[in-house]
Design a protein around this motif. Structure first.
Motif, PDB file in Angstrom:
ATOM      1  N   ASP A  32       0.809  -1.216   0.000  1.00  0.00           N
ATOM      2  CA  ASP A  32       0.000   0.000   0.000  1.00  0.00           C
ATOM      3  C   ASP A  32       0.843   1.267   0.000  1.00  0.00           C
ATOM      4  N   ILE A  33       2.171   1.117  -0.030  1.00  0.00           N
ATOM      5  CA  ILE A  33       3.067   2.275   0.057  1.00  0.00           C
ATOM      6  C   ILE A  33       3.952   2.304  -1.186  1.00  0.00           C
ATOM      7  N   ASP A  34       3.954   3.419  -1.888  1.00  0.00           N
ATOM      8  CA  ASP A  34       4.805   3.604  -3.068  1.00  0.00           C
ATOM      9  C   ASP A  34       5.795   4.729  -2.790  1.00  0.00           C
ATOM     10  N   VAL A  35       7.054   4.519  -3.190  1.00  0.00           N
ATOM     11  CA  VAL A  35       8.090   5.524  -3.010  1.00  0.00           C
ATOM     12  C   VAL A  35       8.751   5.766  -4.366  1.00  0.00           C
ATOM     13  N   SER A  36       8.742   7.027  -4.802  1.00  0.00           N
ATOM     14  CA  SER A  36       9.344   7.391  -6.097  1.00  0.00           C
ATOM     15  C   SER A  36      10.208   8.624  -5.912  1.00  0.00           C
ATOM     16  N   LYS A  37      11.465   8.535  -6.331  1.00  0.00           N
ATOM     17  CA  LYS A  37      12.392   9.642  -6.176  1.00  0.00           C
ATOM     18  C   LYS A  37      12.567  10.357  -7.516  1.00  0.00           C
ATOM     19  N   TYR A  38      12.441  11.701  -7.481  1.00  0.00           N
ATOM     20  CA  TYR A  38      12.612  12.523  -8.682  1.00  0.00           C
ATOM     21  C   TYR A  38      13.695  13.585  -8.512  1.00  0.00           C
ATOM     22  N   GLY A  39      14.042  13.906  -7.254  1.00  0.00           N
ATOM     23  CA  GLY A  39      15.059  14.910  -7.000  1.00  0.00           C
ATOM     24  C   GLY A  39      15.338  14.993  -5.514  1.00  0.00           C
ATOM     25  N   SER A  40      16.064  16.036  -5.100  1.00  0.00           N
ATOM     26  CA  SER A  40      16.357  16.220  -3.677  1.00  0.00           C
ATOM     27  C   SER A  40      16.710  17.670  -3.421  1.00  0.00           C
ATOM     28  N   ARG A  85      10.952  17.662  -7.655  1.00  0.00           N
ATOM     29  CA  ARG A  85      12.216  18.040  -7.027  1.00  0.00           C
ATOM     30  C   ARG A  85      12.443  17.313  -5.703  1.00  0.00           C
ATOM     31  N   GLY A  86      11.724  16.225  -5.472  1.00  0.00           N
ATOM     32  CA  GLY A  86      11.876  15.478  -4.223  1.00  0.00           C
ATOM     33  C   GLY A  86      11.490  14.023  -4.411  1.00  0.00           C
ATOM     34  N   THR A  87      11.146  13.377  -3.315  1.00  0.00           N
ATOM     35  CA  THR A  87      10.728  11.976  -3.305  1.00  0.00           C
ATOM     36  C   THR A  87       9.286  11.907  -2.840  1.00  0.00           C
ATOM     37  N   VAL A  88       8.458  11.209  -3.628  1.00  0.00           N
ATOM     38  CA  VAL A  88       7.026  11.133  -3.350  1.00  0.00           C
ATOM     39  C   VAL A  88       6.709   9.805  -2.675  1.00  0.00           C
ATOM     40  N   VAL A  89       5.996   9.877  -1.555  1.00  0.00           N
ATOM     41  CA  VAL A  89       5.501   8.688  -0.849  1.00  0.00           C
ATOM     42  C   VAL A  89       3.989   8.701  -0.954  1.00  0.00           C
ATOM     43  N   THR A  90       3.427   7.646  -1.528  1.00  0.00           N
ATOM     44  CA  THR A  90       1.977   7.522  -1.696  1.00  0.00           C
ATOM     45  C   THR A  90       1.486   6.371  -0.828  1.00  0.00           C
ATOM     46  N   VAL A  91       0.472   6.648  -0.017  1.00  0.00           N
ATOM     47  CA  VAL A  91      -0.086   5.640   0.878  1.00  0.00           C
ATOM     48  C   VAL A  91      -1.544   5.436   0.513  1.00  0.00           C
TER      49      VAL A  91
END
Length: 281
Positions: A32-40, A85-91
């Motif tokens: 149920d948790i997705d983590v996607s990094k696009y930047g920092s 520009r960051g990391t997205v966490v989807t729950v």
């Protein structure tokens, strides 16, 4: 079932991973948790294609908000700019209560306020170095992909008893000398024989018995005692060989032969008068 989707954008992957770990500990499943990094730290990743990322993020927010949302355009624009520009966490949750719980966990690990961050991007007031320092002070080294544990202490105030001292009383036996002088009497019987020379009468010729006992006093000490120790007594038996010497008496008989007188024969010769040993017995 009222399904809800909670989105959190983080400046670093380390924060996102820590948030995911906390979510799983609170009962959310990894599926149920997705983590996607696009930047920092407000910068796009140099190893990813910006257009592809923007398109993916835009489609994601379109699915989340929908076209019928009056504020759709603004949300999509804000979400795309900040998320890229960051990391997205989807729950993905199955109820409002779990959605609120997930949002609270994401906030604890530093989820970005997207409206506020978008304004900083727009007016060029965002500073990556300042942001990095602020996050490091709050969460530790956030520029690593390792896990960052955020600890929250719950304070319970109560009372307990502590020992601040004490007194121990022990009893033991000591010996105290006791001394007292007493007089002891001892009797001695003395027999004195005195030579006399006088005529004896009839009274002197009778039996007499005179008895006199000697007594003495001795000191007597009386004590009352209790058993304080048991001592086992045993005997060891040894054997030895001893030579006993003594004398035994008995009577011995000596037989002496006597030659006797000389006897004359008729022809004038002599002979000895000898007896046989049997005659002497």
């Amino acid at each position: 079932m009222n399904n809800q989707t909670v989105i959190g954008v983080f400046d670093t992957m380390a924060q996102a991973n820590s948030a995911k770990e906390a979510l799983t500990k609170q009962g959310f499943t990894s599926s149920d948790i997705d983590v996607s990094k696009y930047g920092s730290h407000g910068n796009r990743a140099t190893d990813r294609k910006h257009d592809d990322d923007d398109n993916a993020i835009e489609r994601f927010f379109e699915n989340i908000f929908g076209d019928d949302d009056d504020d759709y355009e603004r949300r999509r624009k804000v979400g795309r700019e900040v998320a890229s520009r960051g990391t997205v966490v989807t729950v993905h949750t199955n109820g409002m209560e779990k959605a609120k719980k997930a949002a609270s966990i994401l906030d604890r690990f530093g989820a970005i306020d997207m409206d506020d961050r978008y304004k900083q991007y727009e007016n060029k007031s965002f500073n990556a170095d300042t942001n990095r320092s602020r996050l490091n002070e709050r969460f530790g080294n956030v520029d690593t992909d390792g896990m960052i544990e955020v600890v929250k202490e719950d304070v319970a105030i109560g009372k307990r008893e502590v020992q601040t001292g004490g007194v121990t009383v022990r009893s033991h036996i000591i010996e105290r000398p006791v001394e007292e002088a007493i007089r002891l009497r001892t009797e001695h019987v003395t027999v004195t024989r005195t030579p006399v020379d006088r005529p004896a009468d009839a009274a002197d010729f009778r039996d007499k018995t005179i008895s006199m006992k000697e007594t003495a006093e001795e000191a007597v000490v009386s004590k009352t005692a209790r058993v304080v120790e048991e001592i086992n007594i045993k005997k060891d038996v040894d054997t030895r060989t001893e030579t006993v010497r003594e004398t035994a008496r008995e009577t011995e008989v000596d037989i002496v032969k006597d030659a006797g007188d000389k006897l004359r024969n008729a022809d004038g010769t002599t002979r000895t008068n000898t007896k046989r040993n049997d005659d002497l017995v």
